[in-house]
Design a protein around this motif. Sequence first.
Motif, short mmCIF file in Angstrom:
data_model
loop_
_atom_site.label_atom_id
_atom_site.label_comp_id
_atom_site.label_asym_id
_atom_site.label_seq_id
_atom_site.Cartn_x
_atom_site.Cartn_y
_atom_site.Cartn_z
N LYS A 179 0.82 -1.22 0.00
CA LYS A 179 0.00 0.00 0.00
C LYS A 179 0.85 1.27 0.00
O LYS A 179 0.42 2.32 0.45
N LEU A 180 2.07 1.16 -0.52
CA LEU A 180 2.93 2.33 -0.72
C LEU A 180 2.75 2.73 -2.18
O LEU A 180 3.63 2.54 -3.03
N TYR A 181 1.57 3.27 -2.46
CA TYR A 181 1.14 3.50 -3.83
C TYR A 181 2.02 4.46 -4.63
O TYR A 181 2.25 4.22 -5.82
N PRO A 182 2.52 5.54 -4.03
CA PRO A 182 3.40 6.40 -4.83
C PRO A 182 4.63 5.65 -5.37
O PRO A 182 5.00 5.82 -6.53
N MET A 183 5.21 4.80 -4.56
CA MET A 183 6.37 4.04 -5.02
C MET A 183 5.96 2.99 -6.05
O MET A 183 6.71 2.71 -6.99
N ALA A 184 4.77 2.42 -5.90
CA ALA A 184 4.27 1.47 -6.89
C ALA A 184 4.13 2.16 -8.25
O ALA A 184 4.53 1.62 -9.28
N VAL A 185 3.59 3.37 -8.23
CA VAL A 185 3.42 4.15 -9.47
C VAL A 185 4.78 4.45 -10.10
O VAL A 185 4.97 4.27 -11.31
N VAL A 186 5.73 4.90 -9.30
CA VAL A 186 7.06 5.25 -9.80
C VAL A 186 7.66 4.06 -10.54
O VAL A 186 8.13 4.18 -11.68
N GLU A 238 -2.73 5.64 -8.42
CA GLU A 238 -2.78 7.12 -8.35
C GLU A 238 -4.05 7.57 -7.63
O GLU A 238 -4.02 8.53 -6.85
N GLU A 239 -5.14 6.90 -7.89
CA GLU A 239 -6.40 7.26 -7.21
C GLU A 239 -6.30 6.98 -5.72
O GLU A 239 -6.78 7.78 -4.91
N LYS A 240 -5.67 5.88 -5.37
CA LYS A 240 -5.52 5.54 -3.95
C LYS A 240 -4.64 6.56 -3.23
O LYS A 240 -4.85 6.84 -2.06
N VAL A 241 -3.66 7.12 -3.94
CA VAL A 241 -2.83 8.18 -3.35
C VAL A 241 -3.70 9.39 -3.03
O VAL A 241 -3.51 10.05 -2.01
N ASN A 242 -4.66 9.66 -3.88
CA ASN A 242 -5.54 10.84 -3.70
C ASN A 242 -6.63 10.64 -2.66
O ASN A 242 -7.28 11.59 -2.28
N GLU A 243 -6.85 9.42 -2.23
CA GLU A 243 -7.92 9.15 -1.24
C GLU A 243 -7.54 9.59 0.14
O GLU A 243 -6.43 9.69 0.53
#
Length: 156
Positions: A118-125, A151-156
């Motif tokens: 659940k470290l979504y920014p790093m997953a996106v990178v 990206e959506e989960k980062v914004n939640e």
Amino acid sequence: MPISLTGGGLLAFFWKSQDEAQGFVDAVVAMKYYSSKQALADDSAAFADFQEKAKVWQALSQKPPLPDEARRFRVLADDAVQNKDFDKAANYYEQGLAIEPMWPAGQFNAAVIYGELKLYPMAVVHMKRYLALKPDAQDAKADQDKIYIWEEKVNE
């Protein structure tokens, strides 16, 4: 702004040394950063540089083999995944990618593991970097869809 521990109350109760306690604090700060939108913003300039290097890598008729130093971390990461120690696996993939950033499987696996953590920014990178290396990957659309979800989960 760095956080540091002083005093002996909690230090004496939970940790054996100031360095061990500081390591814990540093890990918490890093996790907070890597789960924030700032991690994505900080990567934008680095990603542009990565894209240029990825184009050069793609143009190579024969891709270089994974260096032995990076291969070591791949083996350790694979073992950590088998043992369901995803934090350790992410750390090993990061170490391997520091040696060889043009390692598509490492980028992809790091992305998936960060998604699981659940470290979504790093997953996106990492998924963006994977797709920069392998834009014609068999599941490229599904991989791009993962980016949209993360990206959506980062914004939640």
